[in-house]
Structures are given as structure tokens and as C-alpha cells.
Design an enzyme around this catalytic site. Structure first.
Site, PDB file in Angstrom:
ATOM      1  N   LYS A  22       0.836  -1.209   0.000  1.00  0.00           N
ATOM      2  CA  LYS A  22       0.000   0.000   0.000  1.00  0.00           C
ATOM      3  C   LYS A  22       0.866   1.252   0.000  1.00  0.00           C
ATOM      4  O   LYS A  22       0.629   2.179  -0.772  1.00  0.00           O
ATOM      5  CB  LYS A  22      -0.900   0.000   1.247  1.00  0.00           C
ATOM      6  CG  LYS A  22      -1.608   1.304   1.496  1.00  0.00           C
ATOM      7  CD  LYS A  22      -2.444   1.288   2.761  1.00  0.00           C
ATOM      8  CE  LYS A  22      -1.723   1.630   4.023  1.00  0.00           C
ATOM      9  NZ  LYS A  22      -1.335   3.050   4.183  1.00  0.00           N
ATOM     10  N   ASN A  23       1.877   1.266   0.860  1.00  0.00           N
ATOM     11  CA  ASN A  23       2.666   2.483   1.002  1.00  0.00           C
ATOM     12  C   ASN A  23       3.629   2.720  -0.158  1.00  0.00           C
ATOM     13  O   ASN A  23       4.286   3.748  -0.231  1.00  0.00           O
ATOM     14  CB  ASN A  23       3.438   2.473   2.327  1.00  0.00           C
ATOM     15  CG  ASN A  23       2.516   2.727   3.503  1.00  0.00           C
ATOM     16  OD1 ASN A  23       1.328   2.991   3.323  1.00  0.00           O
ATOM     17  ND2 ASN A  23       3.050   2.631   4.706  1.00  0.00           N
ATOM     18  N   CYS A 119      -4.133  12.415  13.692  1.00  0.00           N
ATOM     19  CA  CYS A 119      -4.932  11.191  13.646  1.00  0.00           C
ATOM     20  C   CYS A 119      -4.728  10.474  14.965  1.00  0.00           C
ATOM     21  O   CYS A 119      -4.014  10.968  15.837  1.00  0.00           O
ATOM     22  CB  CYS A 119      -4.578  10.329  12.445  1.00  0.00           C
ATOM     23  SG  CYS A 119      -3.012   9.503  12.584  1.00  0.00           S
ATOM     24  N   ARG A 124       1.075  14.293  13.700  1.00  0.00           N
ATOM     25  CA  ARG A 124       1.456  14.085  12.308  1.00  0.00           C
ATOM     26  C   ARG A 124       1.446  15.359  11.453  1.00  0.00           C
ATOM     27  O   ARG A 124       0.690  15.462  10.480  1.00  0.00           O
ATOM     28  CB  ARG A 124       0.578  13.003  11.675  1.00  0.00           C
ATOM     29  CG  ARG A 124       0.620  11.713  12.459  1.00  0.00           C
ATOM     30  CD  ARG A 124      -0.023  10.566  11.764  1.00  0.00           C
ATOM     31  NE  ARG A 124       0.785  10.026  10.691  1.00  0.00           N
ATOM     32  CZ  ARG A 124       0.454   8.959   9.991  1.00  0.00           C
ATOM     33  NH1 ARG A 124      -0.657   8.325  10.242  1.00  0.00           N
ATOM     34  NH2 ARG A 124       1.230   8.514   9.024  1.00  0.00           N
ATOM     35  N   ASP A 311       4.993   0.376  12.022  1.00  0.00           N
ATOM     36  CA  ASP A 311       3.766  -0.246  11.509  1.00  0.00           C
ATOM     37  C   ASP A 311       3.646  -1.728  11.898  1.00  0.00           C
ATOM     38  O   ASP A 311       2.639  -2.362  11.592  1.00  0.00           O
ATOM     39  CB  ASP A 311       3.702  -0.107   9.976  1.00  0.00           C
ATOM     40  CG  ASP A 311       3.314   1.299   9.540  1.00  0.00           C
ATOM     41  OD1 ASP A 311       2.981   2.126  10.404  1.00  0.00           O
ATOM     42  OD2 ASP A 311       3.346   1.568   8.321  1.00  0.00           O
ATOM     43  N   ARG A 403      -8.601  -0.270   5.075  1.00  0.00           N
ATOM     44  CA  ARG A 403      -7.787   0.729   4.391  1.00  0.00           C
ATOM     45  C   ARG A 403      -6.497   0.130   3.862  1.00  0.00           C
ATOM     46  O   ARG A 403      -5.920   0.651   2.910  1.00  0.00           O
ATOM     47  CB  ARG A 403      -7.406   1.853   5.373  1.00  0.00           C
ATOM     48  CG  ARG A 403      -8.474   2.882   5.619  1.00  0.00           C
ATOM     49  CD  ARG A 403      -7.896   4.051   6.406  1.00  0.00           C
ATOM     50  NE  ARG A 403      -6.537   4.321   5.958  1.00  0.00           N
ATOM     51  CZ  ARG A 403      -5.487   4.522   6.771  1.00  0.00           C
ATOM     52  NH1 ARG A 403      -5.639   4.518   8.059  1.00  0.00           N
ATOM     53  NH2 ARG A 403      -4.294   4.741   6.272  1.00  0.00           N
TER      54      ARG A 403
HETATM   55  C1  UD1 Z   1       4.611   6.804   6.595  1.00  0.00           C
HETATM   56  C2  UD1 Z   1       3.742   5.600   6.353  1.00  0.00           C
HETATM   57  C3  UD1 Z   1       3.176   5.082   7.677  1.00  0.00           C
HETATM   58  C4  UD1 Z   1       4.314   4.824   8.666  1.00  0.00           C
HETATM   59  C5  UD1 Z   1       5.211   6.053   8.791  1.00  0.00           C
HETATM   60  C6  UD1 Z   1       6.444   5.794   9.636  1.00  0.00           C
HETATM   61  C7  UD1 Z   1       2.860   6.003   4.146  1.00  0.00           C
HETATM   62  C8  UD1 Z   1       1.677   6.360   3.301  1.00  0.00           C
HETATM   63  N1  UD1 Z   1       2.641   5.968   5.462  1.00  0.00           N
HETATM   64  O1  UD1 Z   1       3.785   7.819   7.149  1.00  0.00           O
HETATM   65  O2  UD1 Z   1       2.475   3.865   7.420  1.00  0.00           O
HETATM   66  O3  UD1 Z   1       3.778   4.530   9.942  1.00  0.00           O
HETATM   67  O4  UD1 Z   1       5.663   6.471   7.487  1.00  0.00           O
HETATM   68  O5  UD1 Z   1       7.170   4.728   9.123  1.00  0.00           O
HETATM   69  O6  UD1 Z   1       3.921   5.719   3.632  1.00  0.00           O
HETATM   70  N2  UD1 Z   1       6.893  14.454  10.990  1.00  0.00           N
HETATM   71  C9  UD1 Z   1       7.006  15.796  11.299  1.00  0.00           C
HETATM   72  N3  UD1 Z   1       6.867  16.714  10.295  1.00  0.00           N
HETATM   73  C10 UD1 Z   1       6.630  16.347   8.992  1.00  0.00           C
HETATM   74  C11 UD1 Z   1       6.530  14.984   8.681  1.00  0.00           C
HETATM   75  C12 UD1 Z   1       6.673  14.050   9.699  1.00  0.00           C
HETATM   76  O7  UD1 Z   1       7.222  16.146  12.452  1.00  0.00           O
HETATM   77  O8  UD1 Z   1       6.521  17.241   8.136  1.00  0.00           O
HETATM   78  C13 UD1 Z   1       7.021  13.434  12.056  1.00  0.00           C
HETATM   79  C14 UD1 Z   1       5.739  12.618  12.262  1.00  0.00           C
HETATM   80  O9  UD1 Z   1       4.822  13.272  13.102  1.00  0.00           O
HETATM   81  C15 UD1 Z   1       6.289  11.348  12.864  1.00  0.00           C
HETATM   82  C16 UD1 Z   1       7.638  11.180  12.153  1.00  0.00           C
HETATM   83  O10 UD1 Z   1       7.972  12.471  11.654  1.00  0.00           O
HETATM   84  O11 UD1 Z   1       6.521  11.513  14.236  1.00  0.00           O
HETATM   85  C17 UD1 Z   1       7.644  10.205  11.008  1.00  0.00           C
HETATM   86  O12 UD1 Z   1       6.547  10.455  10.164  1.00  0.00           O
HETATM   87  P1  UD1 Z   1       6.551  10.172   8.602  1.00  0.00           P
HETATM   88  O13 UD1 Z   1       7.704   9.299   8.248  1.00  0.00           O
HETATM   89  O14 UD1 Z   1       6.393  11.451   7.879  1.00  0.00           O
HETATM   90  O15 UD1 Z   1       5.215   9.340   8.451  1.00  0.00           O
HETATM   91  P2  UD1 Z   1       4.295   9.317   7.173  1.00  0.00           P
HETATM   92  O16 UD1 Z   1       5.127   9.589   5.979  1.00  0.00           O
HETATM   93  O17 UD1 Z   1       3.082  10.155   7.416  1.00  0.00           O
END
Ligand code: UD1
Length: 427
Positions: A22-23, A119, A124, A311, A403
Site C-alpha cells: 500500500k505504502n 490522527c 502528524r 507499523d 484501508r
Molecule cells: C509513513 C507511512 C506510515 C508509517 C510512517 C512511519 C505512508 C503512506 N505511510 O507515514 O504507514 O507509519 O511512514 O514509518 O507511507 N513528521 C514531522 N513533520 C513532517 C513529517 C513528519 O514532524 O513534516 C514526524 C511525524 O509526526 C512522525 C515522524 O515524523 O513523528 C515520522 O513520520 P513520517 O515518516 O512522515 O510518516 P508518514 O510519511 O506520514
């Protein structure tokens, strides 16, 4: 709302095939916005998030051809992008809609994307996506719940040197896609090294992008004028595979997991081996997992890839409830990702939470009851707990699991689990 009803206590035996990731499929589909030509994507998992992504692309004006839904092959042709908007109605059901921001900025220089908001598992934010785009010349304001971004003077994004303050998976993917069509060179440091990022690089390269450094923390992208159509097959879902490995182990079964990528499961396999679970790599796409008469505890800390994936944390917690001794599980990625723990406690698990640490004392005889799924992976953890619980476990709100897990009920039934979906009405 649908529910799952599980009668636990059956060891799982047989073979189960893993779907596409999915990701990986999500950014790969968003990348189709980068070209006017047709992009064919295969091995898309038949899950709700991908249907949402196809609706989003269609909303923006892309032609998305699918024989029937749910499908594993999509053809996307974004000849024109008529509406560079990701509306709240779609973003609220799928945060990964943010993945359209980078491609839109690169392709049409303007985007209006609903802010994803928090969420269940944490705040996030997407600040790192936005500051990186600003470094590339975008002007961004957030107003009325929307990110309004544009490149001034109808220009192109320009290459930049960006060091991500924190490792972000979709942030890396978004900026990588934006950089492919930017003017000049972009260097991205402290990038996510997840296999899904590498898969996206592989696809972008086939489209004509010039990228170096995949699989490392530094990506170098030389922007090109144009990208082309391509054909891409997404990698197997390592989280679905990991979930089935735990299902085999927790039920003391003997499962063969096919169509998977064992090389992406190193941390999960190593950790589970410490608990006594046995693995055989049958070939490059097949793993056999066998449980142990007695599982033993092992501490686990979630980390960015190649560490143990957040995950898989809920699933590992389910396994830890069955291991003898104390397992300390530390969640370093998300601040509030232990919602499944209190539901497992209601099933008889001995778990105490202290901030980002969960202390699991086992083994516990779990007993079935009604539990609530709070997010996608938490739901998977509860399903696994239900597989070993005595009596009947009813899992509510399984729309979360729909999902991201293709046919989980059918796949589990296929290897001997007693699980069924009960269609509910209303909420
Ligand atoms: C992706 C995955 C999700 C997985 C996560 C961590 C997808 C669609 N989803 O989510 O399944 O659990 O990686 O492996 O690929 N953060 C910030 N600022 C930002 C972006 C992130 O502070 O602009 C923080 C987040 O709150 C979190 C951490 O960084 O604490 C990692 O998040 P991130 O790797 O961005 O997660 P996703 O990409 O949303």
C-alpha cells in the site's frame, strides 16, 4: 459498520500470498501526475486507500482506467491537470493524499491540498514537506484548513539543498517527486530509506528522472524538462507479510508466506527469532514461519528503516503477550501509538504504558471480548490477539483494517483461522 468475529485457538497452517505494498502504491500512483503520458501500475493491493487515491487523481482531471474495483492494475493518464486540489472529503479519509502536493507543484506549479490534521496515533504535521518546497521556491500559505502553494510567476520549482530535520517517509517521497521536474539539482539529506522510497525512485527513473543515492540517506536529483509514461509493478507489502509471520508464530502454526520480499523483513525476522520463532527462507520471495512451544520475551524499539517498523509494533505487542518474561516495547516514531494496548489489556494482557514505553508481561491467557480498532495497524494487532484468545473476539470499526489489508479475512480463513466478517448497519 462491519465487524470481525474471531474464534481463537486454531494454529494456522498452509500458504498465504502477500499483496502489493500500500505504502508503495500510493506514491507511485501520485507520481503519474508528473507526466502527460500513460502510466500503468501493477500489483496494487485491493484496499480502500488505493481506491481513494484513484478518486483523488480522477478529481484532479487524470483519466484513471480500472477494469473494475477493487483492482490490482491501474492505468493513469494525466494528460491535463484541470483541478490541482486535494479536497478535505478525500484527505480526511487518507492522509497520504498529501503525496499529490509535490507532483502538482512540479507539474503545474500550483496546488491546494487540505491539511491532513492529526490522527489517532499522533499529531502528524507536514511542516517538513512545506519548508522543503519553500526552499525550492514555492510560496505557501495555510488558510481555511488548506495548504495553498504556488510557484511565483508561473515558474518552475528550483533545485535546493534540503536537510530533513527528522526522517519522514512521505516527506522524502513528496520532495523527491517535486525535484524530478525542478530546475537544477536538488540534494536531499537525512532521507527515509524505506523500501517504498526506493521503489518510487525505481519508477521515477523509468519515467526519465535522474536520481542517485537510492537506499541511502542522501538523494541527488537532477531536474529534467519532462517525464514519460511507464509500466511499474509495486513491491510486496512488508507490513502485511510481517503481520502474517506473527499470525503463524502466535498460533504456534506453520505458515508459508509467498510473494513477499524477505530482504525487507530483516528487523522483524531477527526480533521474532529472539523470541524463539523459527524461519526458513525458501527462496527470494517465500518465507516459512513456525511457532515455538514456548516464546520468550525480547525488548523492541521502533525505528526508521532498516530498523523495526512502527507499523509492526502493534502486531509485535500481540506476540509479546504470549512470550514468557517482560518485553519492553519503545515507540520512537509516533507519540500516541499504544491505543491497542488498552484493548489487549481488556482481553487479559498484562501491559503497562509509561509514555513511549509499553511493558508487556507474559505469557497471558487472552480471552475474547468486544474490542475497538483505533487505527490500521492497531486493528491488525487486535486480530492477532483474537487468534490466540479463548472464546470469541469481536473487533469493531474494521474499516480501519480495510484501508490497508487486502482480503485479510479470506487470507486468514485460507490458512485455517476461524474468522468472519459481519456486515453491520449504521454506526
Ligand atoms: C509513513 C507511512 C506510515 C508509517 C510512517 C512511519 C505512508 C503512506 N505511510 O507515514 O504507514 O507509519 O511512514 O514509518 O507511507 N513528521 C514531522 N513533520 C513532517 C513529517 C513528519 O514532524 O513534516 C514526524 C511525524 O509526526 C512522525 C515522524 O515524523 O513523528 C515520522 O513520520 P513520517 O515518516 O512522515 O510518516 P508518514 O510519511 O506520514
Amino acid at each position: 459498520m462491519d465487524k470481525f468475529v474471531i474464534k481463537g485457538g486454531k494454529a494456522l497452517h498452509g500458504s498465504v500470498a502477500i499483496s502489493g505494498a500500500k505504502n508503495s502504491a500510493l506514491p507511485v500512483m501520485a507520481a503519474a501526475l508528473l507526466t502527460t503520458e500513460k502510466v500503468s501500475v501493477h500489483n496494487i493491493p485491493k484496499v480502500r486507500d488505493l481506491i481513494t487515491m484513484s478518486k483523488l487523481l480522477a478529481f484532479m482531471g487524470a483519466k484513471v482506467s480500472i477494469a473494475e474495483l477493487p483492482a490490482s492494475d491501474y492505468e493513469i493518464e494525466a494528460t491535463t491537470v484541470s483541478d490541482a486540489v486535494a479536497p478535505y472529503e478525500l484527505v480526511k479519509t487518507m492522509r497520504a493524499s498529501i503525496l499529490t502536493l509535490g507532483p502538482l507543484m512540479a507539474r503545474v506549479g500550483v496546488a491546494r491540498v487540505s491539511l491532513p490534521g492529526g490522527c489517532a496515533i499522533g499529531a502528524r504535521p507536514v511542516d517538513l514537506h512545506l519548508t522543503a518546497l519553500e526552499k525550492m521556491g514555492a510560496e505557501i500559505i495555510t488558510s481555511h484548513g488548506y495548504i495553498e502553494a504556488r510557484v511565483p510567476n508561473n515558474g518552475r520549482l528550483k533545485g535546493a539543498h534540503i536537510v530533513f530535520e527528522k526522517i519522514t517517509v512521505t516527506g522524502t517521497e513528496n520532495i523527491l517527486m517535486a525535484a524530478t521536474l525542478a530546475k537544477g539539482e536538488t540534494i536531499l539529506e537525512n532521507c527515509a530509506r524505506e523500501p517504498e522510497v526506493t521503489d518510487l525512485v525505481a519508477m521515477l527513473r523509468k519515467m526519465g528522472a535522474q536520481i542517485e543515492g537510492d537506499g541511502t540517506a542522501t538523494l541527488r536529483i537532477r531536474g529534467v524538462e519532462k517525464l514519460y509514461g511507464t509500466d511499474h509493478t509495486v513491491i510486496p507489502d512488508r507490513i502485511e507479510a510481517g503481520t502474517f509471520l506473527v499470525a503463524g508464530a502466535i498460533t504456534n502454526g506453520d505458515l508459508t508466506v509467498t510473494n513477499c520480499a524477505p530482504e525487507h523483513l530483516g528487523a522483524v525476522i531477527a526480533k521474532m527469532q529472539e523470541t524463539g520463532v523459527r524461519f526458513d527462507e525458501i527462496d527470494k520471495t517465500t518465507l516459512r514461519v513456525r511457532g515455538a512451544k514456548k516464546l520468550v520475551s525480547s525488548d523492541m524499539t521502533t525505528e526508521e528503516y532498516p530498523g523495526f517498523a512502527t507499523d509492526m509494533q502493534a502486531q509485535y505487542m500481540a506476540l509479546a503477550t504470549q512470550a514468557e518474561g517482560t518485553s519492553v516495547i519503545t515507540e520512537t516514531i509516533f507519540e500516541n501509538r499504544f491505543l491497542h494496548a488498552s484493548e489487549m489489556v481488556r482481553m487479559g494482557a498484562n501491559i503497562s504504558i509509561d509514555g513511549r514505553r509499553a511493558v508487556v508481561r507474559g505469557p497471558a491467557q487472552l480471552s475474547g471480548t468486544t474490542v475497538q480498532a483505533s487505527d490500521l495497524r492497531a486493528s491488525a494487532g487486535l486480530v492477532l490477539a483474537g487468534l490466540v484468545a479463548s472464546g470469541e473476539t469481536i473487533i469493531d470499526r474494521v474499516y480501519h483494517i480495510d484501508r490497508g489489508y487486502e482480503g485479510i479475512v479470506e487470507k486468514l480463513r485460507g490458512v485455517g483461522a476461524n474468522i468472519e466478517r459481519v456486515h453491520g448497519t449504521g454506526s
